[in-house]
Scaffold this motif. Structure first.
Motif, PDB file in Angstrom:
ATOM      1  N   UNK A  55       9.833  -5.258   0.028  1.00 40.00           N
ATOM      2  CA  UNK A  55       9.140  -6.549   0.101  1.00 40.00           C
ATOM      3  C   UNK A  55       8.531  -6.760   1.489  1.00 40.00           C
ATOM      4  N   UNK A  56       9.321  -6.564   2.528  1.00 39.66           N
ATOM      5  CA  UNK A  56       8.838  -6.781   3.899  1.00 39.66           C
ATOM      6  C   UNK A  56       7.709  -5.811   4.256  1.00 39.66           C
ATOM      7  N   UNK A  57       7.817  -4.570   3.792  1.00 36.43           N
ATOM      8  CA  UNK A  57       6.765  -3.587   4.065  1.00 36.43           C
ATOM      9  C   UNK A  57       5.476  -3.945   3.327  1.00 36.43           C
ATOM     10  N   UNK A  58       5.593  -4.431   2.087  1.00 41.86           N
ATOM     11  CA  UNK A  58       4.397  -4.781   1.322  1.00 41.86           C
ATOM     12  C   UNK A  58       3.727  -6.043   1.862  1.00 41.86           C
ATOM     13  N   UNK A  59       4.504  -6.974   2.377  1.00 40.86           N
ATOM     14  CA  UNK A  59       3.918  -8.165   3.030  1.00 40.86           C
ATOM     15  C   UNK A  59       2.995  -7.716   4.162  1.00 40.86           C
ATOM     16  N   UNK A  60       3.442  -6.721   4.916  1.00 39.92           N
ATOM     17  CA  UNK A  60       2.627  -6.203   6.019  1.00 39.92           C
ATOM     18  C   UNK A  60       1.363  -5.501   5.526  1.00 39.92           C
ATOM     19  N   UNK A  61       1.368  -5.064   4.248  1.00 38.60           N
ATOM     20  CA  UNK A  61       0.193  -4.417   3.653  1.00 38.60           C
ATOM     21  C   UNK A  61      -0.730  -5.417   2.952  1.00 38.60           C
ATOM     22  N   UNK A  62      -0.421  -6.708   3.076  1.00 40.36           N
ATOM     23  CA  UNK A  62      -1.301  -7.718   2.488  1.00 40.36           C
ATOM     24  C   UNK A  62      -0.932  -8.154   1.092  1.00 40.36           C
ATOM     25  N   UNK A  63       0.234  -7.745   0.589  1.00 36.85           N
ATOM     26  CA  UNK A  63       0.678  -8.203  -0.725  1.00 36.85           C
ATOM     27  C   UNK A  63       1.125  -9.643  -0.610  1.00 36.85           C
TER      28      UNK A  63
END
Length: 68
Positions: A55-63
């Motif tokens: 979740x935290x990694x995808x937030x950084x990818x703009x999700x």
């Protein structure tokens, strides 16, 4: 995680006593457990919700996170 598309959606679902991350690339797709995307999965610290690191990694990818 550099190959992950941007702009996907995330949702937390309660499964028993546990919250589990669900993903989809766009609103026309069905929600699927994050583990259905092995190329995105990152290991979680013990005692945290299933998918929190992903979740935290995808937030950084703009999700974006969507409310259930």
């Amino acid at each position: 995680m550099s190959e992950i598309p941007t702009g996907g959606e995330m949702l937390w679902k309660l499964e028993g006593d546990e919250r589990v991350l669900y993903l989809r690339h766009n609103s026309s797709e069905e929600w699927r457990p994050y583990e259905d995307f092995p190329e995105y999965v990152l290991p979680d610290p013990q005692g945290f919700s299933k998918g929190i690191t992903t979740f935290l990694a995808l937030i950084k990818k703009g999700w974006t996170a969507t409310k259930s």
